[in-house]
Design a protein around this motif. Structure first.
Motif, PDB file in Angstrom:
ATOM      1  N   ARG A 273       0.855  -1.189   0.000  1.00 37.92           N
ATOM      2  CA  ARG A 273       0.000   0.000   0.000  1.00 37.92           C
ATOM      3  C   ARG A 273       0.887   1.233   0.000  1.00 37.92           C
ATOM      4  O   ARG A 273       1.443   1.620   1.026  1.00 37.92           O
ATOM      5  CB  ARG A 273      -0.909  -0.015   1.225  1.00 37.92           C
ATOM      6  N   LEU A 274       1.023   1.831  -1.169  1.00 38.21           N
ATOM      7  CA  LEU A 274       1.941   2.947  -1.340  1.00 38.21           C
ATOM      8  C   LEU A 274       1.281   4.294  -1.098  1.00 38.21           C
ATOM      9  O   LEU A 274       1.968   5.320  -1.082  1.00 38.21           O
ATOM     10  CB  LEU A 274       2.547   2.910  -2.751  1.00 38.21           C
ATOM     11  N   ASP A 275      -0.042   4.322  -0.917  1.00 44.18           N
ATOM     12  CA  ASP A 275      -0.735   5.585  -0.655  1.00 44.18           C
ATOM     13  C   ASP A 275      -0.229   6.184   0.653  1.00 44.18           C
ATOM     14  O   ASP A 275      -0.281   5.559   1.708  1.00 44.18           O
ATOM     15  CB  ASP A 275      -2.253   5.359  -0.549  1.00 44.18           C
ATOM     16  N   GLY A 276       0.258   7.406   0.568  1.00 37.63           N
ATOM     17  CA  GLY A 276       0.757   8.089   1.755  1.00 37.63           C
ATOM     18  C   GLY A 276       2.180   7.716   2.115  1.00 37.63           C
ATOM     19  O   GLY A 276       2.753   8.298   3.043  1.00 37.63           O
ATOM     20  N   LEU A 277       2.751   6.743   1.424  1.00 37.23           N
ATOM     21  CA  LEU A 277       4.131   6.339   1.695  1.00 37.23           C
ATOM     22  C   LEU A 277       5.076   7.227   0.889  1.00 37.23           C
ATOM     23  O   LEU A 277       4.875   7.408  -0.326  1.00 37.23           O
ATOM     24  CB  LEU A 277       4.328   4.873   1.309  1.00 37.23           C
TER      25      LEU A 277
ATOM     26  N   LYS B 296      18.030 -10.757 -16.795  1.00 39.16           N
ATOM     27  CA  LYS B 296      17.395 -12.038 -16.479  1.00 39.16           C
ATOM     28  C   LYS B 296      17.520 -12.415 -15.015  1.00 39.16           C
ATOM     29  O   LYS B 296      17.054 -13.473 -14.608  1.00 39.16           O
ATOM     30  CB  LYS B 296      18.028 -13.143 -17.345  1.00 39.16           C
ATOM     31  N   ASN B 297      18.154 -11.556 -14.215  1.00 42.15           N
ATOM     32  CA  ASN B 297      18.315 -11.849 -12.794  1.00 42.15           C
ATOM     33  C   ASN B 297      16.943 -12.067 -12.149  1.00 42.15           C
ATOM     34  O   ASN B 297      16.047 -11.226 -12.292  1.00 42.15           O
ATOM     35  CB  ASN B 297      19.043 -10.685 -12.119  1.00 42.15           C
ATOM     36  N   PRO B 298      16.727 -13.186 -11.437  1.00 41.32           N
ATOM     37  CA  PRO B 298      15.390 -13.483 -10.893  1.00 41.32           C
ATOM     38  C   PRO B 298      14.900 -12.449  -9.888  1.00 41.32           C
ATOM     39  O   PRO B 298      13.694 -12.198  -9.793  1.00 41.32           O
ATOM     40  CB  PRO B 298      15.563 -14.855 -10.243  1.00 41.32           C
ATOM     41  N   LEU B 299      15.815 -11.832  -9.132  1.00 42.43           N
ATOM     42  CA  LEU B 299      15.405 -10.835  -8.150  1.00 42.43           C
ATOM     43  C   LEU B 299      14.968  -9.540  -8.844  1.00 42.43           C
ATOM     44  O   LEU B 299      13.987  -8.906  -8.434  1.00 42.43           O
ATOM     45  CB  LEU B 299      16.541 -10.558  -7.162  1.00 42.43           C
ATOM     46  N   ILE B 300      15.678  -9.160  -9.890  1.00 43.54           N
ATOM     47  CA  ILE B 300      15.290  -7.972 -10.646  1.00 43.54           C
ATOM     48  C   ILE B 300      13.952  -8.202 -11.337  1.00 43.54           C
ATOM     49  O   ILE B 300      13.062  -7.342 -11.314  1.00 43.54           O
ATOM     50  CB  ILE B 300      16.385  -7.606 -11.660  1.00 43.54           C
ATOM     51  N   LEU B 301      13.800  -9.374 -11.949  1.00 44.02           N
ATOM     52  CA  LEU B 301      12.521  -9.685 -12.612  1.00 44.02           C
ATOM     53  C   LEU B 301      11.375  -9.686 -11.608  1.00 44.02           C
ATOM     54  O   LEU B 301      10.271  -9.199 -11.917  1.00 44.02           O
ATOM     55  CB  LEU B 301      12.620 -11.051 -13.296  1.00 44.02           C
ATOM     56  N   ALA B 302      11.614 -10.217 -10.423  1.00 49.79           N
ATOM     57  CA  ALA B 302      10.568 -10.240  -9.396  1.00 49.79           C
ATOM     58  C   ALA B 302      10.162  -8.821  -9.000  1.00 49.79           C
ATOM     59  O   ALA B 302       8.972  -8.537  -8.818  1.00 49.79           O
ATOM     60  CB  ALA B 302      11.054 -11.014  -8.175  1.00 49.79           C
ATOM     61  N   CYS B 303      11.145  -7.929  -8.856  1.00 50.12           N
ATOM     62  CA  CYS B 303      10.840  -6.536  -8.521  1.00 50.12           C
ATOM     63  C   CYS B 303      10.013  -5.881  -9.609  1.00 50.12           C
ATOM     64  O   CYS B 303       9.049  -5.153  -9.332  1.00 50.12           O
ATOM     65  CB  CYS B 303      12.137  -5.750  -8.298  1.00 50.12           C
ATOM     66  N   VAL B 304      10.368  -6.123 -10.860  1.00 47.47           N
ATOM     67  CA  VAL B 304       9.637  -5.535 -11.990  1.00 47.47           C
ATOM     68  C   VAL B 304       8.208  -6.066 -12.036  1.00 47.47           C
ATOM     69  O   VAL B 304       7.242  -5.297 -12.201  1.00 47.47           O
ATOM     70  CB  VAL B 304      10.368  -5.833 -13.313  1.00 47.47           C
ATOM     71  N   ILE B 305       8.052  -7.371 -11.869  1.00 45.86           N
ATOM     72  CA  ILE B 305       6.716  -7.976 -11.917  1.00 45.86           C
ATOM     73  C   ILE B 305       5.851  -7.480 -10.763  1.00 45.86           C
ATOM     74  O   ILE B 305       4.686  -7.099 -10.951  1.00 45.86           O
ATOM     75  CB  ILE B 305       6.821  -9.507 -11.889  1.00 45.86           C
ATOM     76  N   GLY B 306       6.406  -7.481  -9.567  1.00 43.31           N
ATOM     77  CA  GLY B 306       5.641  -7.023  -8.409  1.00 43.31           C
ATOM     78  C   GLY B 306       5.231  -5.567  -8.530  1.00 43.31           C
ATOM     79  O   GLY B 306       4.076  -5.210  -8.232  1.00 43.31           O
ATOM     80  N   ALA B 307       6.150  -4.719  -8.977  1.00 45.62           N
ATOM     81  CA  ALA B 307       5.826  -3.299  -9.145  1.00 45.62           C
ATOM     82  C   ALA B 307       4.775  -3.104 -10.226  1.00 45.62           C
ATOM     83  O   ALA B 307       3.864  -2.274 -10.076  1.00 45.62           O
ATOM     84  CB  ALA B 307       7.096  -2.526  -9.490  1.00 45.62           C
ATOM     85  N   ALA B 308       4.875  -3.881 -11.313  1.00 38.71           N
ATOM     86  CA  ALA B 308       3.898  -3.762 -12.399  1.00 38.71           C
ATOM     87  C   ALA B 308       2.506  -4.174 -11.936  1.00 38.71           C
ATOM     88  O   ALA B 308       1.499  -3.528 -12.273  1.00 38.71           O
ATOM     89  CB  ALA B 308       4.338  -4.613 -13.589  1.00 38.71           C
TER      90      ALA B 308
ATOM     91  N   ASN C 220       1.373  -3.955  -8.951  1.00 36.68           N
ATOM     92  CA  ASN C 220       0.894  -2.927  -8.032  1.00 36.68           C
ATOM     93  C   ASN C 220       0.410  -1.698  -8.783  1.00 36.68           C
ATOM     94  O   ASN C 220      -0.713  -1.224  -8.578  1.00 36.68           O
ATOM     95  CB  ASN C 220       2.014  -2.547  -7.065  1.00 36.68           C
ATOM     96  N   VAL C 221       1.256  -1.175  -9.660  1.00 35.64           N
ATOM     97  CA  VAL C 221       0.931   0.061 -10.382  1.00 35.64           C
ATOM     98  C   VAL C 221      -0.282  -0.127 -11.284  1.00 35.64           C
ATOM     99  O   VAL C 221      -1.119   0.781 -11.423  1.00 35.64           O
ATOM    100  CB  VAL C 221       2.149   0.524 -11.207  1.00 35.64           C
ATOM    101  N   SER C 222      -0.405  -1.306 -11.891  1.00 32.27           N
ATOM    102  CA  SER C 222      -1.526  -1.569 -12.797  1.00 32.27           C
ATOM    103  C   SER C 222      -2.841  -1.750 -12.061  1.00 32.27           C
ATOM    104  O   SER C 222      -3.918  -1.698 -12.668  1.00 32.27           O
ATOM    105  CB  SER C 222      -1.240  -2.815 -13.633  1.00 32.27           C
ATOM    106  N   GLY C 223      -2.762  -1.985 -10.747  1.00 39.06           N
ATOM    107  CA  GLY C 223      -3.968  -2.228  -9.968  1.00 39.06           C
ATOM    108  C   GLY C 223      -4.452  -3.662 -10.017  1.00 39.06           C
ATOM    109  O   GLY C 223      -5.480  -4.005  -9.420  1.00 39.06           O
ATOM    110  N   ILE C 224      -3.717  -4.526 -10.714  1.00 37.80           N
ATOM    111  CA  ILE C 224      -4.110  -5.934 -10.824  1.00 37.80           C
ATOM    112  C   ILE C 224      -3.924  -6.657  -9.496  1.00 37.80           C
ATOM    113  O   ILE C 224      -4.766  -7.450  -9.069  1.00 37.80           O
ATOM    114  CB  ILE C 224      -3.300  -6.632 -11.931  1.00 37.80           C
TER     115      ILE C 224
END
Length: 312
Positions: A56-60, A169-181, A183-187
């Motif tokens: 929950r990034l609102d207010g953060l 292709k780093n799994p940690l970088i990909l995980a950050c990108v997927i998680g952020a996407a 969140n931002v997309s609202g999915i």
């Protein structure tokens, strides 16, 4: 102080247990190798995706948190770490050793960070840690791989294109990108897949900390006192001071400030050793740095966390 110690101690006891299990040959090398792969490629990425997707990034104060870490890492690297390459006789003559010092100064053990944040600050602490890791993990990998290409004994043989692809292709970088996407997309986390990722995430911290302990190499500390001492000062003292000063100047307070500074004060991540082996760093020195920083952090992290509590 006792509350902080009670929250942090179980995490370091897990690290100690991992070391004992390997040292006593209860679980030998092949088990730990496979468990490290499972944690690195599956469990820990699941933790990053779930926390970032549901954060929950609102207010953060997202910009302040990311700015403090990004600018702090860059300043410490540029103003203090890079000059060591030219000022230290050993590091001037030994490029691979310098890459190990550089990795040690900037690469945090996020397994420990998540465990401590959850134990002391709960969901808010985990959210701030996930947010910080979404910037720090890609940024640190970029800096470290670039250094290994430039100064490692074998990094240049890999080629710039292949190295950039490996970072992407780093799994940690990909995980950050997927998680952020997500969140931002609202999915957010989708049905079925989301609960599966949460189950995997629950296993990541315990296994990750056990693997940290299993990877400790006390014999590597012999003959590496100078570089190890430099890294301990940079990673466990200078980095949290720099990030904390920036975070405070950006207006962070309370729990958000505490988690931000604590993340900057984490010991060195075990995957620094893997990268050193792959790209021509001094992997023996890297093992010594990881071991020493993990032991020292058992003392320094409670102190840092306690001192942050006195800030306004």
């Amino acid at each position: 102080m006792l509350t902080i110690l009670a929250a942090i101690a179980p995490n370091f006891l897990l690290i100690l247990l991992g070391w004992l299990l390997r040292a006593r040959h209860v679980l030998d090398g092949p088990f730990w190798l496979q468990t490290e792969k499972l944690t690195y490629f599956v469990l820990f990425p699941a933790l990053l995706v779930t926390n970032l997707a549901e954060a929950r990034l609102d207010g953060l104060p997202v910009a302040a948190i990311l700015g403090a870490h990004g600018l702090g890492i860059t300043l410490v690297l540029g103003l203090l770490v890079l000059p060591l390459r030219f000022l230290s006789p050993r590091l001037r003559a030994d490029g691979p050793a310098f890459t190990s010092v550089l990795q040690g100064a900037v690469r945090p053990n996020t397994y420990v960070g998540f465990a401590i944040a959850a134990a002391i600050w709960g969901p808010h602490g985990v959210t701030v840690t996930a947010l910080a890791s979404s910037l720090v993990i890609p940024l640190v990998n970029l800096y470290c791989v670039t250094a290994l290409i430039r100064w490692g004994s074998g990094g240049g043989k890999r080629g710039l294109g292949a190295t950039v692809l490996a970072i992407a292709k780093n799994p940690l970088i990909l995980a950050c990108v997927i998680g952020a996407a997500l969140n931002v997309s609202g999915i957010g986390l989708p049905p079925i897949v989301g609960p599966l990722l949460k189950i995997l995430a629950q296993a990541s911290l315990a296994l990750g900390l056990l693997c940290v302990g299993a990877g400790l190499e006390f014999s590597a500390l012999r003959g590496a006192h100078g570089p190890v001492a430099a890294v301990l000062g940079l990673k466990l003292a200078v980095m949290p001071l720099a990030v904390g000063a920036l975070a405070w100047s950006f207006g962070l307070t309370g729990t958000t400030l505490a988690v931000t500074v604590t993340y900057a004060a984490l010991p060195v991540a075990a995957n620094a050793y893997i990268l050193a082996r792959q790209l021509g760093g001094d992997h023996a020195l890297t093992a010594a740095i990881i071991t020493a920083s993990t032991m020292a952090a058992a003392v320094s992290l409670p102190v840092v966390t306690l001192l942050i509590g006195y800030l306004p």
